[in-house]
Design a protein around this motif. Sequence first.
Motif, PDB file in Angstrom:
ATOM      1  N   ASN A 154       0.700  -1.274  -0.069  1.00 20.03           N
ATOM      2  CA  ASN A 154      -0.061  -0.145  -0.028  1.00 20.03           C
ATOM      3  C   ASN A 154       0.798   1.261  -0.002  1.00 20.03           C
ATOM      4  O   ASN A 154       2.147   1.167  -0.282  1.00 20.03           O
ATOM      5  CB  ASN A 154      -1.046   0.088   1.260  1.00 20.03           C
ATOM      6  CG  ASN A 154      -2.112  -0.850   0.954  1.00 20.03           C
ATOM      7  OD1 ASN A 154      -3.142  -0.738   0.433  1.00 20.03           O
ATOM      8  ND2 ASN A 154      -2.165  -2.227   1.558  1.00 20.03           N
ATOM      9  N   ARG A 155       0.529   2.480   0.421  1.00 16.38           N
ATOM     10  CA  ARG A 155       1.205   3.508   0.595  1.00 16.38           C
ATOM     11  C   ARG A 155       1.237   4.148   2.040  1.00 16.38           C
ATOM     12  O   ARG A 155       1.374   5.509   2.350  1.00 16.38           O
ATOM     13  CB  ARG A 155       0.649   4.516  -0.265  1.00 16.38           C
ATOM     14  CG  ARG A 155       0.457   4.336  -1.875  1.00 16.38           C
ATOM     15  CD  ARG A 155      -0.254   5.095  -2.650  1.00 16.38           C
ATOM     16  NE  ARG A 155      -0.336   4.852  -3.947  1.00 16.38           N
ATOM     17  CZ  ARG A 155      -0.871   5.599  -4.885  1.00 16.38           C
ATOM     18  NH1 ARG A 155      -1.777   6.749  -4.697  1.00 16.38           N
ATOM     19  NH2 ARG A 155      -0.999   5.121  -5.987  1.00 16.38           N
ATOM     20  N   ASN A 164       5.614  -0.922   1.957  1.00 18.06           N
ATOM     21  CA  ASN A 164       4.706   0.323   2.400  1.00 18.06           C
ATOM     22  C   ASN A 164       6.228   1.548   2.265  1.00 18.06           C
ATOM     23  O   ASN A 164       7.171   1.424   1.755  1.00 18.06           O
ATOM     24  CB  ASN A 164       4.283   0.406   3.526  1.00 18.06           C
ATOM     25  CG  ASN A 164       2.730  -0.320   3.305  1.00 18.06           C
ATOM     26  OD1 ASN A 164       1.809   0.176   2.632  1.00 18.06           O
ATOM     27  ND2 ASN A 164       2.711  -1.519   3.832  1.00 18.06           N
ATOM     28  N   ASN A 181      10.677  -1.505   3.060  1.00  9.75           N
ATOM     29  CA  ASN A 181      10.196  -0.278   3.560  1.00  9.75           C
ATOM     30  C   ASN A 181      11.415   0.552   3.874  1.00  9.75           C
ATOM     31  O   ASN A 181      12.432   0.355   2.815  1.00  9.75           O
ATOM     32  CB  ASN A 181       9.460  -0.638   4.969  1.00  9.75           C
ATOM     33  CG  ASN A 181       8.004  -0.906   4.929  1.00  9.75           C
ATOM     34  OD1 ASN A 181       7.118  -0.124   4.533  1.00  9.75           O
ATOM     35  ND2 ASN A 181       7.588  -2.160   4.956  1.00  9.75           N
TER      36      ASN A 181
END
Length: 271
Positions: free
Chosen positions: A105-106, A130, A153
């Motif tokens: 996702n963001r 993410n 990440n």
Amino acid sequence: MPKGKGAKGTKVSLKTAKKAIRMTPDGQRRLTLSNMGITTFPKCLLKLTNVDELDLSRNLIQKLPANIGNFSSLRWLDLHSNKLESVPESIGNLVGLTHLNLSNNRLTSAGLPSTLGSLSNLKSLNLGMNQLDTLPPTIAALHSLQELGLFDNLFIKLPEFVTVLHNLTKLNMKRNPLSYAQGNGEGALREKPEPEEDVYLVHDSSLCRTCLKRCKEQRERLTRGGGGGGDVFEDKRIRTYPGLMVPNSVATVNQDGWRIRKVQHKPIKCC
């Protein structure tokens, strides 16, 4: 089928959602609305708070409703591969949740609420792919946690509280810009290693004719143990999957099967 798919994405009606509920072999009510082009969380789902498992993965959802915590019976929630930037605080009300997948996702660190630490029955938490560099300290309270995914990440160090999660058996921190102290100089940094390349599985129906031919030829060479030059896998004992190719393209299968093996050669890209 959904009501329709237009500029605002697929519309899901309550009737459609009810028809999509299936019983799992272990007797759980599972609602699967994956890969349907949904851009907005369907409000009608809030009337189905008795579902045990909810799969909204591989959609285009940007925001979760503030009352997502009303799914009191939820045990399993999969939201991977959407466009989420934050998670509502009410997610902490899902105290029965055992599996939560928010990967790809963001999400930023500011978008993770401290209430995640209230999910006392959580066994698996996937936050990979993410934009996270820290986690809420309250996650230290997740004593039932067994698997934690933080791959891809922005972490430069391992979260300190990980050491107190005594039931944690699997931690994935791959492809983070981790720094390490070395030598006598405290805080000295080790140079970030080159990023790894991985194999992605896609169904042959997703490839153009030219790329499909190339992949089949390559797979035949590799399974025979040949290939020559540098265009070979690190491990020549290649597993094959009926109907699946391995170009670095958009995966059409579940994300769990995307990364399977490191490769040395340049990934094939479908035109």
